[in-house]
Design an enzyme around this catalytic site. Structure first.
Site, short mmCIF file in Angstrom:
data_model
loop_
_atom_site.label_atom_id
_atom_site.label_comp_id
_atom_site.label_asym_id
_atom_site.label_seq_id
_atom_site.Cartn_x
_atom_site.Cartn_y
_atom_site.Cartn_z
N GLY A 7 31.66 -10.12 69.80
CA GLY A 7 32.00 -8.72 69.98
C GLY A 7 30.86 -8.01 70.69
N ALA A 8 31.15 -7.35 71.79
CA ALA A 8 30.11 -6.64 72.54
C ALA A 8 30.52 -5.21 72.81
CB ALA A 8 29.80 -7.37 73.85
N GLY A 9 31.02 -4.56 71.75
CA GLY A 9 31.15 -3.12 71.79
C GLY A 9 29.76 -2.52 71.69
N GLY A 12 27.54 -4.49 68.93
CA GLY A 12 27.17 -5.85 69.30
C GLY A 12 26.30 -5.90 70.54
N ASN A 104 32.18 -2.68 58.71
CA ASN A 104 32.16 -1.72 57.61
C ASN A 104 33.07 -2.21 56.49
OD1 ASN A 104 30.46 0.22 58.87
ND2 ASN A 104 32.17 0.93 60.10
N LYS A 187 26.74 1.89 52.02
CA LYS A 187 27.17 2.18 53.39
C LYS A 187 28.68 2.45 53.43
CE LYS A 187 27.60 2.08 57.99
NZ LYS A 187 27.45 0.89 58.81
N GLU A 270 39.65 2.58 62.46
CA GLU A 270 39.47 1.65 61.35
C GLU A 270 39.98 2.24 60.03
OE1 GLU A 270 35.96 -1.45 61.76
OE2 GLU A 270 35.18 0.59 61.78
#
Length: 308
Positions: A7-9, A12, A104, A187, A270
């Protein structure tokens, strides 16, 4: 250590970029569209912790091609978990890698443990306020950032020790926590309140404290979530709960949650992973969480992006 960031949002790309900047062996597993963007644009970070631009990023789009990986940093959104788990299974089977999920919530831990084994899934989460611009570059807007991680199984001690050593090398924080599950819950409690109230108000976090009524909604989410944590065996003191609630008053006017950022962009939310997960835990323990349930009902129509 060879690290694969899945994941490269914004999350990431940011932490993967910081690891690359420090000279560590890092590659990315992403979807085809994001892979093309990373190949064309490289990886660029604009940040108070220092800007960086990295060309020639190694990317994978097929799990079968991933080899020689020691750690997978799982940096996907909760709503991508279903399609991600089979990919993680393949990668772990091929490489024997451990997995550090930065999602999360807490529900994903059990699902990943069932898929690849309890000994392979570390505890962890990330703290950062960042987003991607139209070119896929990371805009990091909070003053700092951190990945916190810890052992959930005795076979994870060595990999966590190796991760600890990274902290002194990178322009961010990689911090080991002894009771990582409690930190994950703290968190989860905070982000469920922050994401819920900002997205329902459709206003930045600075407005939470602007009226007593708005703050009370957010505080009641913290209280309801704390009840669920205790039902799950996580002991929180009254002071810890109060500190979490008071933190909601401390945001700068235009700061906001990632869920609210996604809502403004018309992207999926989400809500099922955060507020929905809380409702499932409430049902499991036969308790009521009326404020969370209300926020869930308000946000559910936006789950797949802006309603038509």
């Amino acid at each position: 250590m060879n690290i694969l960031v899945q994941g490269a949002g914004a999350l990431g790309a940011y932490f993967g970029g910081r690891l690359l900047e420090a000279g560590l062996s890092v590659s990315f597993f992403v979807r085809e569209k994001r892979a093309a963007q990373l190949i064309q644009e490289g990886l660029r970070i604009n940040s108070p912790e220092g800007n960086v631009e990295i060309k020639n990023v190694t990317v994978y789009t097929s799990p079968e091609k991933v080899k020689n990986i020691d750690l997978v940093i799982l940096a996907v959104k909760g709503y991508h978990l279903d399609q991600t788990i089979p990919q993680v299974q393949t990668i772990v089977q091929q490489t024997g890698a451990f997995v550090l999920p930065l999602l999360n919530g807490v529900e994903h831990l059990g699902r990943l443990q069932q898929a690849i084994g309890k000994e392979k899934v570390l505890g962890g989460f990330a703290s950062i306020i960042a987003t991607l611009n139209e070119k896929g570059h990371v805009n990091h807007t909070s003053a700092s950032s951190a990945v916190k991680f810890g052992v959930l199984h005795n076979e994870q001690t060595e990999i966590c020790e190796q991760l600890e050593e990274i902290h002194s090398l990178v322009k961010t924080n990689f911090l080991r926590e002894e009771n990582i599950l409690k930190h994950m819950w703290k968190k989860y409690i905070f982000i469920t309140a922050l994401s819920g109230i900002t997205s329902a108000m459709q206003l930045p976090a600075g407005y939470i404290a602007s009226t007593k009524a708005s703050f009370n909604v957010a505080k009641n989410v913290v209280l309801e979530m704390s009840t669920l944590a205790k039902k799950e065996g996580i002991e929180l003191t009254e002071q810890e709960v109060e500190i979490m609630a008071d933190r909601l008053k401390g945001f700068q006017k235009e700061a906001t949650s990632s869920m609210h950022q996604d809502m403004r962009k018309g992207l999926p939310l989400e809500v099922e992973h955060l507020q929905g997960g809380a409702l499932r835990l409430a049902a499991k323990h036969d308790v009521t969480v009326p404020v969370i349930e209300t926020l869930y009902g308000i946000l559910k129509p936006y789950e797949n992006g802006k309603p038509d």
